[in-house]
Design an enzyme around this catalytic site. Structure first.
Site, PDB file in Angstrom:
ATOM      1  CB  CYS A  76       1.301   1.507  -7.216  1.00 52.01           C
ATOM      2  SG  CYS A  76       1.011   3.180  -6.097  1.00 52.01           S
ATOM      3  CG  ASP A  79      -4.993   7.418   1.789  1.00 51.29           C
ATOM      4  OD1 ASP A  79      -4.440   6.711   2.622  1.00 51.29           O
ATOM      5  OD2 ASP A  79      -4.371   7.424   0.783  1.00 51.29           O
ATOM      6  CE  LYS A  81      -4.329   0.123   3.440  1.00 55.32           C
ATOM      7  NZ  LYS A  81      -2.925   0.634   2.814  1.00 55.32           N
ATOM      8  CG  ASN A  82      -2.279   3.240   5.709  1.00 54.49           C
ATOM      9  OD1 ASN A  82      -2.215   2.042   5.241  1.00 54.49           O
ATOM     10  ND2 ASN A  82      -3.170   4.143   5.032  1.00 54.49           N
ATOM     11  NE  ARG A 137       3.178   5.327  -2.723  1.00 53.92           N
ATOM     12  CZ  ARG A 137       2.202   4.481  -2.107  1.00 53.92           C
ATOM     13  NH1 ARG A 137       1.430   3.519  -2.753  1.00 53.92           N
ATOM     14  NH2 ARG A 137       1.949   4.773  -0.701  1.00 53.92           N
ATOM     15  NE  ARG A 149      -2.610  -3.797  -2.057  1.00 56.77           N
ATOM     16  CZ  ARG A 149      -1.517  -3.216  -2.435  1.00 56.77           C
ATOM     17  NH1 ARG A 149      -1.437  -2.789  -3.720  1.00 56.77           N
ATOM     18  NH2 ARG A 149      -0.390  -2.473  -1.658  1.00 56.77           N
TER      19      ARG A 149
END
Ligand code: EPZ
Length: 418
Positions: free
Chosen positions: A116, A307, A22-23, A121, A399
Site C-alpha cells: 500500500c 500509527d 480496529k487492530n 508489506r 477504513r
C-alpha cells in the site's frame, strides 16, 4: 471516494467515547475461524476494514451477522481455504485468516497482499513461521499455497517483531497440541487482547505482551464471547486533535497505559493528561506552546507507534521549533508531509526522515488522504487552520475511524462529510 470539509480555528471541547480497536478486532475476527461453535464479539467498530473481514469470513463459509451492538460469527461451516484475491487486495489484514485456516483445515492459499502507500508489506515472516511449524510452502499461480495437514508445535524466532506475524502464529498454535514458542514477538496491546480471546476458547497463552510467547494448543477450541479493547490509535488521534486546538476533552474508554510513547511527550510540552476513574482521560491543552525542539522515532511497542506518527507531525506544526521525525517501521510512511506542505507547512522529508519547522501559520487547501492515519493527520491540520480545508479520499480515512466527522462535530468542530 468522498471528502471531508473542515473549517478550522475552533477549540475541541466536550466528551467523546473511543471505539473498540480496529487492530484488535480484525485478528480476533480471524481467530473465530478456530472455534467449533459461534463467537460473540462486542465493541467491534463499524468500519470499512471490518466490513471487508466480514466478507472474507463469509467467503470461507462462515455465517457472520450483526446482532445489535454484537458481531456474531459462526465458523462451523467453514470449508473453503482459498481467500478471494479481490478481498486480499482490498485489505492486507485478510492475511490474518491464513494461520487459523492452516491449523483448522490443513491448507490455506493467499496471494501476497497488495503493498500500500506506506510500503511493500511482505509476508515473508508469516510464511517462515508457518514453515517452522511444519507447513509446506509452494508458490502457485493462485498465490502462496500453505499445506500442513499435520502442523507440529515448535519454536519460531521472528526476524522482526511483526504484529501480524505474531498474531497469525499465535492463532495457528492455538489449534496445535503441544507448546509453541514465539521469540522476538510483538508486544502491542492488541497481541494481549488476542491472547485473552484464545484463552477464552480453551488455549493456554503465556507471555503475551512480552517478546517470548508460549502457546499450548488444543485439538478443539470452543466458541466464546469477548469485548475488544479500546482503540489506542483512535484515542491518540483525538488527544492530538485536542492538543492542536487548545482544547479540553474528556476521552472515555481510553486506557492511558496503552499510549506509552505519546503521553510523556505531550505532558513535556504542557498538555495536561489526567487519568479519571473508569478508563477515562481528561485532556487539557495550553493556548500556546513554548519553543521546544522535538525529535522522535517510531518503533515496535512500547516505542512510539508508527500509527500515531502522521497525527503527531500535524500537531508539531503548532509547536515552535525545529523537529525531527524518523519513521523506522515502514519504508514510505511520510507522504503526508507533502500534503501538509500544500497547507503552507515547512517540512522537508524523504522516505524515512522528516524535518518540521513548527509554529508557522498554515493556510487552508485541498489535500488528499494517502492512508488512513495520514488522512487523520490532515483533518487535525484542518482543525488548527482558519478557513476551509478539503480532504479528499474520505473513504480511506473511514477504513479506520468510525463517524470521525460526527465525533469531532460533537466536540465543537466545524466538519462535514460530502
Ligand atoms: C499492524 O500491521 C497494523 N495493522 C498496522 O496498522 C501497524 O502500522 C503495524 O502493525 C505496526 O504496528 C493491523 O494490526 C491490522 P508488521 P502489520 O507486520 O501486522 C515488515 C493502521 O494504520 N514486515 O508489524 O502488517 C513490514 O513491511 C495499520 O491501522 C516484513 O518485512 O505490521 C513493516 O515494515 C497500518 N515481513 C514492519 O515489518 C513480514 O512478513 C512492521 O510490520 C511482516 C512485516
Amino acid at each position: 471516494m468522498g471528502e471531508f470539509v473542515v473549517r478550522g480555528g475552533r477549540r475541541l471541547e466536550g466528551t467523546l467515547k473511543v471505539h473498540g480497536a480496529k487492530n484488535a478486532a480484525l485478528p480476533i475476527m480471524a481467530a473465530s475461524v478456530l472455534a467449533s461453535g459461534p463467537v460473540e464479539l462486542k465493541d467491534v467498530p463499524k468500519l470499512r476494514d471490518v466490513d471487508v473481514m466480514i466478507q472474507v469470513l463469509q467467503s470461507l463459509g462462515a455465517s457472520v451477522k450483526w446482532s445489535g451492538p454484537s458481531l456474531i460469527i459462526d465458523p462451523s461451516d467453514i470449508h473453503q481455504y482459498v481467500i478471494p484475491e479481490e478481498l486480499m487486495m482490498k485489505m492486507r489484514a485478510s492475511i490474518f485468516v491464513i494461520g487459523p485456516l492452516l491449523a483448522k483445515l490443513g491448507h490455506a492459499v493467499a496471494i501476497q497482499p497488495g503493498g500500500c502507500s506506506i510500503g511493500d508489506r511482505p509476508i515473508d515472516i508469516h510464511i517462515y513461521g508457518f514453515s517452522q511449524l511444519g507447513a509446506k510452502v509452494a508458490e502457485t499461480d493462485q498465490g502462496t499455497r500453505l499445506d500442513g495437514p499435520r502442523l507440529r508445535a515448535g519454536t519460531v524466532h521472528l526476524s522482526y517483531p511483526s504484529v501480524g506475524a505474531t498474531e497469525n502464529l499465535m492463532m495457528a498454535a492455538a489449534l496445535i497440541p503441544g507448546e509453541t514458542r514465539i521469540r522476538n514477538a510483538a508486544m502491542e496491546p492488541e497481541i494481549v487482547d488476542l491472547a485473552q480471546f484464545l484463552e477464552k476458547m480453551g488455549a493456554v497463552v503465556r507471555g503475551a505482551g512480552t517478546p517470548d510467547i508460549r502457546v499450548i494448543g488444543k485439538t478443539e477450541l470452543k466458541g466464546t464471547s469477548h469485548t475488544v479493547i479500546p482503540d489506542r490509535i483512535e484515542a491518540a488521534t483525538y488527544m492530538l486533535a485536542t492538543a492542536a486546538t487548545a482544547g479540553h476533552v474528556m476521552l472515555e474508554n481510553c486506557i492511558i497505559e496503552h499510549l506509552p510513547g505519546l503521553t510523556g511527550r505531550l505532558r513535556d510540552l504542557g498538555v495536561e493528561l489526567t487519568e479519571r476513574e473508569g478508563d477515562r482521560v481528561e485532556v487539557q491543552a495550553p493556548n500556546a506552546y513554548p519553543t521546544t525542539p522535538v525529535s522522535l522515532h517510531t518503533g515496535p511497542y512500547p516505542g512510539f507507534a508508527t500509527d500515531m506518527q502522521a497525527q503527531f507531525m500535524a500537531f508539531l506544526l503548532k509547536v515552535p521549533g525545529v523537529h525531527i521525525i524518523s519513521e523506522r517501521v515502514f519504508e514510505n510512511r511520510l507522504g503526508h508531509a507533502r500534503e501538509l506542505r500544500r497547507m503552507g507547512a515547512q517540512i522537508m522529508a524523504d522516505q524515512r526522515i522528516a524535518l518540521i519547522y513548527g509554529g508557522r501559520p498554515l493556510h487552508p487547501s485541498t489535500v488528499r488522504a494517502l492512508d488512513l492515519r495520514a488522512g487523520a493527520a490532515l483533518v487535525i491540520a484542518g482543525l488548527m487552520t482558519e478557513g476551509e480545508t478539503v480532504i479528499s479520499d474520505r473513504d480511506v480515512i473511514e477504513r479506520g475511524y468510525q463517524d470521525l466527522d460526527l465525533q469531532l462535530a460533537e466536540l465543537g468542530a466545524d466538519i462535514t462529510g460530502r
